[in-house]
Design a protein around this motif. Structure first.
Motif, PDB file in Angstrom:
ATOM      1  N   LYS A   1       1.073  -1.136   0.042  1.00  0.00           N
ATOM      2  CA  LYS A   1      -0.228   0.325   0.288  1.00  0.00           C
ATOM      3  C   LYS A   1       0.910   0.832  -0.021  1.00  0.00           C
ATOM      4  CE  LYS A   1      -4.392  -2.130   2.017  1.00  0.00           C
ATOM      5  NZ  LYS A   1      -4.899  -2.010   3.137  1.00  0.00           N
ATOM      6  N   LEU A   2       2.170   1.327   0.077  1.00  0.00           N
ATOM      7  CA  LEU A   2       2.528   2.659   0.475  1.00  0.00           C
ATOM      8  C   LEU A   2       3.566   2.324  -0.601  1.00  0.00           C
ATOM      9  CD1 LEU A   2       4.002   4.216   2.250  1.00  0.00           C
ATOM     10  CD2 LEU A   2       5.620   2.891   3.485  1.00  0.00           C
ATOM     11  N   GLY A   3       3.903   1.434  -1.514  1.00  0.00           N
ATOM     12  CA  GLY A   3       4.654   1.454  -2.625  1.00  0.00           C
ATOM     13  C   GLY A   3       3.722   2.221  -3.769  1.00  0.00           C
ATOM     14  N   LYS A   4       2.285   1.766  -3.785  1.00  0.00           N
ATOM     15  CA  LYS A   4       0.722   2.380  -4.622  1.00  0.00           C
ATOM     16  C   LYS A   4       0.848   3.368  -3.949  1.00  0.00           C
ATOM     17  CE  LYS A   4      -2.974   0.050  -6.036  1.00  0.00           C
ATOM     18  NZ  LYS A   4      -2.172  -0.222  -7.195  1.00  0.00           N
ATOM     19  N   PHE A   5       1.441   3.985  -3.147  1.00  0.00           N
ATOM     20  CA  PHE A   5       0.686   5.553  -2.756  1.00  0.00           C
ATOM     21  C   PHE A   5       1.829   5.853  -3.325  1.00  0.00           C
ATOM     22  CE2 PHE A   5       1.464   9.171  -0.358  1.00  0.00           C
ATOM     23  CZ  PHE A   5       0.280   9.949   0.016  1.00  0.00           C
ATOM     24  N   TRP A   6       2.854   5.672  -3.395  1.00  0.00           N
ATOM     25  CA  TRP A   6       4.440   6.661  -3.542  1.00  0.00           C
ATOM     26  C   TRP A   6       4.312   6.528  -5.204  1.00  0.00           C
ATOM     27  CZ3 TRP A   6       8.443   4.764  -6.520  1.00  0.00           C
ATOM     28  CH2 TRP A   6       9.642   5.939  -7.406  1.00  0.00           C
ATOM     29  N   HIS A   7       3.923   4.903  -5.928  1.00  0.00           N
ATOM     30  CA  HIS A   7       4.402   5.689  -6.754  1.00  0.00           C
ATOM     31  C   HIS A   7       2.380   6.669  -7.999  1.00  0.00           C
ATOM     32  CE1 HIS A   7       6.436   2.502  -8.638  1.00  0.00           C
ATOM     33  NE2 HIS A   7       6.279   1.811  -7.505  1.00  0.00           N
ATOM     34  N   ASN A   8       0.994   6.480  -7.074  1.00  0.00           N
ATOM     35  CA  ASN A   8       0.207   7.234  -7.397  1.00  0.00           C
ATOM     36  C   ASN A   8       0.599   8.480  -7.232  1.00  0.00           C
ATOM     37  OD1 ASN A   8      -1.630   5.310  -8.617  1.00  0.00           O
ATOM     38  ND2 ASN A   8      -2.846   4.967  -6.074  1.00  0.00           N
ATOM     39  N   THR A   9       1.475   9.288  -6.478  1.00  0.00           N
ATOM     40  CA  THR A   9       2.410  10.770  -6.071  1.00  0.00           C
ATOM     41  C   THR A   9       2.841  10.805  -7.506  1.00  0.00           C
ATOM     42  OG1 THR A   9       1.487  10.250  -3.663  1.00  0.00           O
ATOM     43  CG2 THR A   9       2.246  12.070  -3.853  1.00  0.00           C
ATOM     44  N   THR A  10       3.731  10.034  -6.837  1.00  0.00           N
ATOM     45  CA  THR A  10       5.046  10.322  -8.269  1.00  0.00           C
ATOM     46  C   THR A  10       4.479  10.404  -9.820  1.00  0.00           C
ATOM     47  OG1 THR A  10       5.526   8.737  -7.777  1.00  0.00           O
ATOM     48  CG2 THR A  10       7.640  10.360  -7.371  1.00  0.00           C
ATOM     49  N   ALA A  11       3.374   9.426 -10.209  1.00  0.00           N
ATOM     50  CA  ALA A  11       2.908   9.754 -11.634  1.00  0.00           C
ATOM     51  C   ALA A  11       2.308  11.223 -11.500  1.00  0.00           C
ATOM     52  CB  ALA A  11       2.413   8.458 -11.407  1.00  0.00           C
ATOM     53  N   HIS A  12       0.870  10.921 -10.141  1.00  0.00           N
ATOM     54  CA  HIS A  12       0.433  12.455 -10.910  1.00  0.00           C
ATOM     55  C   HIS A  12       1.623  13.093 -11.291  1.00  0.00           C
ATOM     56  CE1 HIS A  12      -2.253  14.688  -8.959  1.00  0.00           C
ATOM     57  NE2 HIS A  12      -3.147  14.928 -10.463  1.00  0.00           N
ATOM     58  N   TYR A  13       1.822  13.884 -10.007  1.00  0.00           N
ATOM     59  CA  TYR A  13       2.403  15.180  -9.812  1.00  0.00           C
ATOM     60  C   TYR A  13       3.639  15.328 -10.503  1.00  0.00           C
ATOM     61  CZ  TYR A  13      -1.078  16.114  -6.487  1.00  0.00           C
ATOM     62  OH  TYR A  13      -2.264  15.721  -5.742  1.00  0.00           O
TER      63      TYR A  13
END
Length: 133
Positions: free
Chosen positions: A36-48
């Motif tokens: 879940k932490l990795g998914k959060f990191w991937h979502n945040t970096t891909a978005h911003y």
């Protein structure tokens, strides 16, 4: 009073040890599955990092293409005037940067939920460049 503080401090230590031991337990994951932490990191970096910056470049390019278009009221007016711009190659450099940003975000952050949005931005940029192949 001092004894009460030590009891509370002892309980806090026990709770901390229990919490750390529970988070240290790992269930079996499939290969390539992200936490879940990795998914959060991937979502945040891909978005911003990828999608947001490419979207900004795309919107600026649309505004510049809109400014190039001159309406001819003797003909039917286009719904999307940016498609009728006489020089789409004037914004090709910014659109190439946008394509590069979203392609990097889509490949590096593949577990992200923003990958499909990155591909849509890529398609819009290629369409505005009139690169149809």
């Amino acid at each position: 009073m001092k004894n009460n503080f030590l009891v509370k401090k002892g309980i806090a230590h026990i709770l901390l040890i229990v919490a750390l031991s529970l988070t240290a337990c790992v269930s079996q994951k499939k290969k390539g599955e992200v936490s879940k932490l990795g998914k959060f990191w991937h979502n945040t970096t891909a978005h911003y990092n990828g999608w947001f910056n490419a979207n900004e470049l795309l919107e600026e390019s649309i505004v510049r293409l809109d400014e190039q278009h001159i309406d001819n009221f003797n003909k039917i007016l286009p719904i999307y005037p940016e498609n009728e711009a006489p020089k789409p190659e004037s914004v090709a450099e910014d659109l190439n940067k946008a394509i590069e940003k979203v392609s990097v975000a889509a490949t590096v952050h593949e577990p992200s939920q923003w990958v499909d949005d990155c591909y849509i931005i890529m398609g819009k940029a290629q369409y505005l460049k009139q690169d149809y192949e």
